[in-house]
Scaffold this active site. Structure first.
Site, PDB file in Angstrom:
ATOM      1  N   ARG A 278      -7.521   8.957  16.405  1.00  0.00           N
ATOM      2  CA  ARG A 278      -6.283   8.680  15.677  1.00  0.00           C
ATOM      3  C   ARG A 278      -5.973   9.846  14.737  1.00  0.00           C
ATOM      4  NH1 ARG A 278      -6.587   5.331  18.892  1.00  0.00           N
ATOM      5  NH2 ARG A 278      -6.274   3.048  18.779  1.00  0.00           N
TER       6      ARG A 278
ATOM      7  N   TYR B  78       0.827  -1.216   0.000  1.00  0.00           N
ATOM      8  CA  TYR B  78       0.000   0.000   0.000  1.00  0.00           C
ATOM      9  C   TYR B  78       0.860   1.264   0.000  1.00  0.00           C
ATOM     10  CZ  TYR B  78      -3.398   3.338   2.092  1.00  0.00           C
ATOM     11  OH  TYR B  78      -4.192   4.424   2.384  1.00  0.00           O
TER      12      TYR B  78
ATOM     13  N   SER C 124       6.587   3.313  13.111  1.00  0.00           N
ATOM     14  CA  SER C 124       5.168   3.463  13.407  1.00  0.00           C
ATOM     15  C   SER C 124       4.944   4.195  14.717  1.00  0.00           C
ATOM     16  CB  SER C 124       4.536   2.067  13.500  1.00  0.00           C
ATOM     17  OG  SER C 124       3.284   2.130  14.114  1.00  0.00           O
TER      18      SER C 124
ATOM     19  N   THR D 187       3.045   3.290  16.740  1.00  0.00           N
ATOM     20  CA  THR D 187       2.769   2.279  17.780  1.00  0.00           C
ATOM     21  C   THR D 187       3.949   2.138  18.736  1.00  0.00           C
ATOM     22  OG1 THR D 187       3.439   0.657  16.115  1.00  0.00           O
ATOM     23  CG2 THR D 187       1.100   0.816  16.540  1.00  0.00           C
TER      24      THR D 187
ATOM     25  N   ASN E  35      -8.044  -2.784   9.399  1.00  0.00           N
ATOM     26  CA  ASN E  35      -8.042  -1.335   9.633  1.00  0.00           C
ATOM     27  C   ASN E  35      -9.416  -0.712   9.372  1.00  0.00           C
ATOM     28  OD1 ASN E  35      -4.789  -1.529   8.354  1.00  0.00           O
ATOM     29  ND2 ASN E  35      -5.202  -0.853  10.428  1.00  0.00           N
TER      30      ASN E  35
ATOM     31  N   LYS F  81       8.752  -2.912  15.515  1.00  0.00           N
ATOM     32  CA  LYS F  81       9.150  -1.553  15.101  1.00  0.00           C
ATOM     33  C   LYS F  81      10.116  -0.947  16.135  1.00  0.00           C
ATOM     34  CE  LYS F  81       6.889  -1.538  11.293  1.00  0.00           C
ATOM     35  NZ  LYS F  81       7.631  -1.604  10.014  1.00  0.00           N
TER      36      LYS F  81
ATOM     37  N   TYR G  12       3.720  -6.667  16.865  1.00  0.00           N
ATOM     38  CA  TYR G  12       3.991  -5.780  15.707  1.00  0.00           C
ATOM     39  C   TYR G  12       4.704  -4.521  16.207  1.00  0.00           C
ATOM     40  CZ  TYR G  12       3.280  -2.032  12.394  1.00  0.00           C
ATOM     41  OH  TYR G  12       3.497  -0.970  11.568  1.00  0.00           O
TER      42      TYR G  12
ATOM     43  N   ASP H 286      11.879 -12.946  -1.429  1.00  0.00           N
ATOM     44  CA  ASP H 286      11.574 -12.835  -0.001  1.00  0.00           C
ATOM     45  C   ASP H 286      12.814 -12.275   0.694  1.00  0.00           C
ATOM     46  OD1 ASP H 286       9.575 -14.708   2.221  1.00  0.00           O
ATOM     47  OD2 ASP H 286      11.226 -13.388   2.789  1.00  0.00           O
TER      48      ASP H 286
ATOM     49  N   TYR I 200       4.926   6.470  11.206  1.00  0.00           N
ATOM     50  CA  TYR I 200       3.637   6.789  10.583  1.00  0.00           C
ATOM     51  C   TYR I 200       2.529   6.814  11.620  1.00  0.00           C
ATOM     52  CZ  TYR I 200       6.093   4.401   6.676  1.00  0.00           C
ATOM     53  OH  TYR I 200       6.984   3.959   5.743  1.00  0.00           O
ATOM     54  N   PHE I 201       1.575   7.685  11.413  1.00  0.00           N
ATOM     55  CA  PHE I 201       0.343   7.573  12.163  1.00  0.00           C
ATOM     56  C   PHE I 201      -0.594   6.704  11.318  1.00  0.00           C
ATOM     57  CE2 PHE I 201       0.940   9.786  16.168  1.00  0.00           C
ATOM     58  CZ  PHE I 201       2.273  10.093  16.015  1.00  0.00           C
TER      59      PHE I 201
ATOM     60  N   LEU J 235       5.174 -10.737  -2.710  1.00  0.00           N
ATOM     61  CA  LEU J 235       3.754 -10.867  -3.099  1.00  0.00           C
ATOM     62  C   LEU J 235       2.928 -11.624  -2.049  1.00  0.00           C
ATOM     63  CD1 LEU J 235       4.044 -11.561  -6.956  1.00  0.00           C
ATOM     64  CD2 LEU J 235       3.726  -9.361  -5.790  1.00  0.00           C
TER      65      LEU J 235
HETATM   66  C1  WQD Z   1      -8.248   2.793  14.003  1.00  0.00           C
HETATM   67  C2  WQD Z   1      -9.399   3.017  14.985  1.00  0.00           C
HETATM   68  C3  WQD Z   1     -10.005   1.041  16.198  1.00  0.00           C
HETATM   69  C4  WQD Z   1     -11.499  -1.248  12.794  1.00  0.00           C
HETATM   70  C5  WQD Z   1      -2.892   1.356  12.550  1.00  0.00           C
HETATM   71  C6  WQD Z   1      -2.003   0.345  11.971  1.00  0.00           C
HETATM   72  C7  WQD Z   1      -0.654   0.368  12.626  1.00  0.00           C
HETATM   73  C8  WQD Z   1      -0.098   1.779  12.661  1.00  0.00           C
HETATM   74  C9  WQD Z   1      -1.095   2.744  13.264  1.00  0.00           C
HETATM   75  C10 WQD Z   1       1.473   2.012  10.859  1.00  0.00           C
HETATM   76  C11 WQD Z   1      -9.180   2.309  16.315  1.00  0.00           C
HETATM   77  C12 WQD Z   1     -11.146   1.496  15.299  1.00  0.00           C
HETATM   78  C13 WQD Z   1     -10.942  -0.252  13.582  1.00  0.00           C
HETATM   79  C14 WQD Z   1     -12.876  -1.582  12.957  1.00  0.00           C
HETATM   80  C15 WQD Z   1     -13.067   0.110  14.647  1.00  0.00           C
HETATM   81  N1  WQD Z   1       0.268   2.247  11.386  1.00  0.00           N
HETATM   82  N2  WQD Z   1     -11.718   0.407  14.487  1.00  0.00           N
HETATM   83  N3  WQD Z   1     -13.604  -0.878  13.883  1.00  0.00           N
HETATM   84  O1  WQD Z   1      -5.149   0.288  15.331  1.00  0.00           O
HETATM   85  O2  WQD Z   1      -4.716   2.777  15.000  1.00  0.00           O
HETATM   86  O3  WQD Z   1      -3.242   1.028  13.877  1.00  0.00           O
HETATM   87  O4  WQD Z   1      -2.306   2.629  12.498  1.00  0.00           O
HETATM   88  O5  WQD Z   1       2.357   1.395  11.331  1.00  0.00           O
HETATM   89  O6  WQD Z   1       0.166  -0.475  11.871  1.00  0.00           O
HETATM   90  O7  WQD Z   1      -2.616  -0.896  12.173  1.00  0.00           O
HETATM   91  O8  WQD Z   1      -5.618   1.444  13.116  1.00  0.00           O
HETATM   92  O9  WQD Z   1      -7.453   1.312  11.490  1.00  0.00           O
HETATM   93  O10 WQD Z   1      -7.042  -0.684  13.020  1.00  0.00           O
HETATM   94  O11 WQD Z   1      -8.001   1.387  13.975  1.00  0.00           O
HETATM   95  O12 WQD Z   1     -13.747   0.732  15.472  1.00  0.00           O
HETATM   96  O13 WQD Z   1     -13.437  -2.475  12.260  1.00  0.00           O
HETATM   97  O14 WQD Z   1     -10.582   2.449  14.426  1.00  0.00           O
HETATM   98  O15 WQD Z   1     -10.501   0.597  17.454  1.00  0.00           O
HETATM   99  O16 WQD Z   1      -9.739   3.125  17.335  1.00  0.00           O
HETATM  100  P1  WQD Z   1      -4.722   1.397  14.449  1.00  0.00           P
HETATM  101  P2  WQD Z   1      -7.053   0.788  12.829  1.00  0.00           P
END
Ligand code: WQD
Length: 337
Positions: free
Chosen positions: A232, A13, A126, A128, A200, A155, A151, A60, A178-179, A35
């Protein structure tokens, strides 16, 4: 000046959007991808947008001999490293797969770069790494806290491995934290391709709006936030891709102020889950069936970036709005029909 840049995970992505921006900035792109979490058709999308088909190796990054063979054959001026598993929830159930994949690929790559004197290295990190930050917005000085998932630990440990390698070699590195990347290229020729049930928020929203999913589950509305749902920092993937270009060029032109630097890449603005839903409904004209369920284990209450450092040092700032990002996600979803 044009350089030859390797993008590992370049059909993913963020990798594919970064490939487009690199080509459009005059660089030559070589892509390695196994892939495992994308499709070869993404290469066609990059070609359609830019008119250039990057050199592609289906390899890989854990295959030491294949990675060595790549560097024996291809001259490279810099590397942007995306190859990694990235599903927070999945990592809790498959920790060893995440540690083995994300860390061994990084170590093998760094061994090649340091042995061959390739200095410019950009690492996909990240927000995170911060866990639940004590203060908001989050600056790069915020303490790295216990990760909420394997995960997140890959990082955190990845950054430590890079810092130690930088100290012991001529490698120069920038980690971009990244956010939440969302959105798609305006052409709708590339975008997020979650294989299976999306983890996500935004791809789950667009698949619900497209009728692929029945309804969105909102993970908790009892958080200490204005509307009770988690907050977020959602950044357009094209803005995120552009940050990689300026970071890479900072290293290639030796403007870095330290051998290892890290920058928060976000918009600086927090949005709640319900605000994302409302904005999506506005830009798409679709009403989104959703229900409130329990919190998801591992989620933090709120995370959004202080981007002062990236603004000042990289001369980079997110330009696209949340509306544009969500609209581009919807256009991309519709193109997949
Ligand atoms: C966002 C919000 C969920 C799905 C991601 C990446 C992580 C990092 C940071 C790069 C949260 C809520 C989600 C759903 C929901 N990026 N949600 N219903 O967890 O912040 O982490 O961004 O490294 O790798 O995973 O992102 O999109 O999973 O969740 O309510 O079906 O949406 O609880 O509050 P997250 P997310």
């Amino acid at each position: 000046m044009s350089h030859r840049i390797l993008i590992t995970g370049g059909l993913g992505y963020i990798g594919s959007h970064t490939a487009v921006e690199l080509i459009e900035n005059g660089h030559e792109v070589i892509i390695i991808d196994n892939l495992s979490n994308t499709r070869i058709e993404v290469l066609d999308g990059i070609e359609k947008i830019t008119g250039v088909r990057p050199v592609f190796y289906q390899t890989d990054m854990r295959d030491k001999a294949a990675v060595k063979n790549f560097f024996d054959k291809e001259k490279v001026d810099g590397v942007i490293h995306f190859s990694a598993f990235k599903a927070v929830g999945e990592s809790v159930h498959k920790p060893l797969a995440y540690y083995e994949n994300n860390l061994s690929a990084l170590i093998i790559l760094l061994q090649e770069l340091t042995q061959r004197g390739i200095h410019a290295f950009i690492f996909s990190s990240s927000c995170t790494v911060y866990g639940q930050a004590d203060e908001l917005p989050i600056t790069e000085k915020a303490p790295v806290k216990p990760a909420e998932s394997p995960y997140g630990y890959t990082k955190q440990v990845g950054e430590i491995i890079i810092k130690d390698t930088v100290r012991a070699s001529d490698l120069k590195a920038i980690a971009l934290r990244y956010f939440n990347p969302i959105g798609a290229h305006s052409s709708a020729l590339i975008g997020e391709l979650p294989l299976g049930v999306p983890q996500n928020l935004v791809p789950f929203i667009t698949q619900t709006a497209a009728g692929i999913r029945h309804e969105l589950s909102v993970f908790g509305n009892d958080y200490p936030t204005p509307d009770g749902t988690a907050i977020r920092d959602y950044i357009h993937v094209v803005d995120l891709a552009k940050a990689h270009i300026v970071a890479l060029e900072r290293l290639l032109t030796h403007k870095n102020k330290a051998s290892y630097e890290c920058f928060n890449i976000g918009t600086g603005m927090g949005s709640s889950v319900l605000e994302i839903i409302q904005t999506f409904e506005k830009v798409s004209g679709q009403s989104l069936p959703h229900k409130i369920v329990d919190r998801r284990p591992g989620d933090v209450v709120a995370a959004y970036a202080d981007t002062t450092l990236a603004n000042k040092e990289l001369g980079w700032k997110a330009e696209k709005t949340l509306e544009e990002a969500l609209y581009s996600s919807w256009k991309w979803q519709q193109s997949l029909r």
